[in-house]
Write an enzyme that holds these catalytic residues in place. Structure first.
Site, PDB file in Angstrom:
ATOM      1  N   HIS A  86     -76.578  65.219 134.988  1.00 47.73           N
ATOM      2  CA  HIS A  86     -77.530  63.951 134.946  1.00 47.73           C
ATOM      3  C   HIS A  86     -76.778  62.658 135.562  1.00 47.73           C
ATOM      4  CE1 HIS A  86     -75.361  63.077 130.850  1.00 47.73           C
ATOM      5  NE2 HIS A  86     -75.562  61.677 131.400  1.00 47.73           N
ATOM      6  N   ASP A 132     -75.621  70.920 132.241  1.00 51.13           N
ATOM      7  CA  ASP A 132     -75.351  69.720 132.766  1.00 51.13           C
ATOM      8  C   ASP A 132     -74.001  69.252 133.351  1.00 51.13           C
ATOM      9  OD1 ASP A 132     -75.708  66.784 132.843  1.00 51.13           O
ATOM     10  OD2 ASP A 132     -75.343  66.472 130.917  1.00 51.13           O
ATOM     11  N   GLN A 221     -72.257  56.044 125.402  1.00 46.18           N
ATOM     12  CA  GLN A 221     -72.994  55.873 126.713  1.00 46.18           C
ATOM     13  C   GLN A 221     -72.214  55.341 127.844  1.00 46.18           C
ATOM     14  OE1 GLN A 221     -76.332  53.241 126.518  1.00 46.18           O
ATOM     15  NE2 GLN A 221     -77.177  53.715 128.741  1.00 46.18           N
ATOM     16  N   GLY A 222     -72.165  56.033 128.943  1.00 43.26           N
ATOM     17  CA  GLY A 222     -71.418  55.676 129.995  1.00 43.26           C
ATOM     18  C   GLY A 222     -70.013  56.509 130.058  1.00 43.26           C
ATOM     19  N   ASP A 223     -69.853  57.199 128.990  1.00 41.27           N
ATOM     20  CA  ASP A 223     -68.782  58.161 128.945  1.00 41.27           C
ATOM     21  C   ASP A 223     -69.259  59.319 129.856  1.00 41.27           C
ATOM     22  OD1 ASP A 223     -66.587  56.472 127.909  1.00 41.27           O
ATOM     23  OD2 ASP A 223     -67.559  56.846 125.880  1.00 41.27           O
ATOM     24  N   SER A 224     -70.504  59.689 129.827  1.00 48.14           N
ATOM     25  CA  SER A 224     -71.053  60.895 130.225  1.00 48.14           C
ATOM     26  C   SER A 224     -70.263  61.078 131.795  1.00 48.14           C
ATOM     27  CB  SER A 224     -72.727  60.714 130.613  1.00 48.14           C
ATOM     28  OG  SER A 224     -73.082  60.851 129.338  1.00 48.14           O
TER      29      SER A 224
HETATM   30  C1  4AZ Z   1     -74.961  58.918 127.096  1.00 45.22           C
HETATM   31  O1  4AZ Z   1     -76.216  58.408 126.647  1.00 45.22           O
HETATM   32  C2  4AZ Z   1     -74.406  59.450 125.653  1.00 45.22           C
HETATM   33  N1  4AZ Z   1     -72.058  60.510 121.499  1.00 45.22           N
HETATM   34  C3  4AZ Z   1     -73.076  59.907 126.227  1.00 45.22           C
HETATM   35  C4  4AZ Z   1     -72.457  60.594 124.895  1.00 45.22           C
HETATM   36  C5  4AZ Z   1     -72.849  60.545 123.883  1.00 45.22           C
HETATM   37  C6  4AZ Z   1     -74.286  60.196 123.415  1.00 45.22           C
HETATM   38  C7  4AZ Z   1     -74.835  59.780 124.302  1.00 45.22           C
HETATM   39  C8  4AZ Z   1     -72.333  61.324 122.505  1.00 45.22           C
HETATM   40  O2  4AZ Z   1     -74.727  58.882 127.912  1.00 45.22           O
END
Ligand code: 4AZ
Length: 274
Positions: A86, A132, A221-224
């Protein structure tokens, strides 16, 4: 979620049952070993602390052509970065940059590299459905040490309770601001049965969960796209979750062992392909 709501929920959770109380003990241990004097009411990668890029030289982040950080990634060879599918789909390939060897987003150390090819796991459509994972091929070599991928005998790394480290430059609170610097947090691997209770769409082949029953420590969010490691072995890629650091809602990661052979194959520079 409002801080007070989270705290009240935490208090209720702690009072609810002796089992929950026992389960919360590792959280206290993390807070104590994390070197943070403050009690864990201001979660930060949520609930972690600043990390050194020297200790995690394979941790990288992705930006758009304006330099805005939008995801994490991890070097798997001198020319390849594993990330979430993603994330790979979030920005046009020609606008995507990989920043390696840089601790502070505001810094100038390390390198900024273009992406010349993107491989995405076939069948990926949505993080909640698994698959993913993507591999970005860099347009030149970088000299930072890559992460190790799990081998056939590394199944024990996924045992319930294994302490893993998640790394990233993402939000330091649910709905909060993104980090300016690399952060890390320790989260235990959650059993498949427990994660199935948390998420009805959890898939034990393509995903693995990590976090505390009481929440408080998580990717956000942003750690993805960023790494979840045990030692220097990559076991997960930050993928999704219900918010960040909520009780009963662990972080969900791509289960790297399922895709390791494919990641390896996509990471070898084969000049015949270009
Ligand atoms: C994101 O939106 C996201 N808590 C990444 C990790 C987590 C939730 C959302 C896990 O990128």
């Amino acid at each position: 979620m409002a801080k007070h709501a989270r705290r009240n929920r935490k208090v209720r959770f702690l009072l609810a049952a002796a089992a929950a109380l026992a389960a919360s003990l590792p959280v206290a241990a993390i807070a104590a070993t994390g070197g943070d004097a403050a009690p864990q009411v201001e979660p930060r990668i949520v609930g972690g602390g600043e990390a050194s890029i020297q200790d995690y030289p394979y941790a990288v982040y992705l930006t758009d052509s304006s330099g805005n950080q939008f995801c994490g990634g991890v070097l798997v060879s001198s020319t390849a970065v594993a990330t979430a599918a993603h994330c790979a789909a979030a920005v046009a390939q020609s606008d995507m940059r990989v920043v390696a060897g840089r601790q502070q987003k505001s810094g100038t150390d390390g390198v900024v590299v273009n992406v010349k090819k993107i491989w995405t796991e076939p069948g990926f459509s949505d993080p909640g459905k698994g698959s993913d994972v993507a591999v970005l091929t860099l347009d030149r070599q970088v000299s930072y040490r890559p992460v190790s991928l799990p081998g056939k005998s590394d199944g024990s790394l996924y045992a319930e309770g294994t302490n893993a480290t998640v790394l990233g430059w993402g939000r330091t609170a649910d709905g909060g601001a993104r980090a300016t610097s690399l952060r890390s947090a320790v989260v235990p691997v959650v059993s498949d049965s427990s994660c199935t209770s948390s998420y009805s769409n959890y898939n034990a082949t393509s995903m693995v969960c990590a976090g505390y029953p009481d929440g408080g420590v998580d990717a956000c969010q942003g750690d993805s796209g960023g790494p979840l490691v045990v030692g220097d072995t990559l076991i997960g890629i930050v993928s999704w979750g219900d918010g960040c650091a909520k009780p009963g809602k662990p972080g969900v990661y791509t289960r790297v062992s399922t895709y390791a052979d494919e990641i390896r194959a996509q990471s070898q520079s084969r000049s015949l392909l270009w």
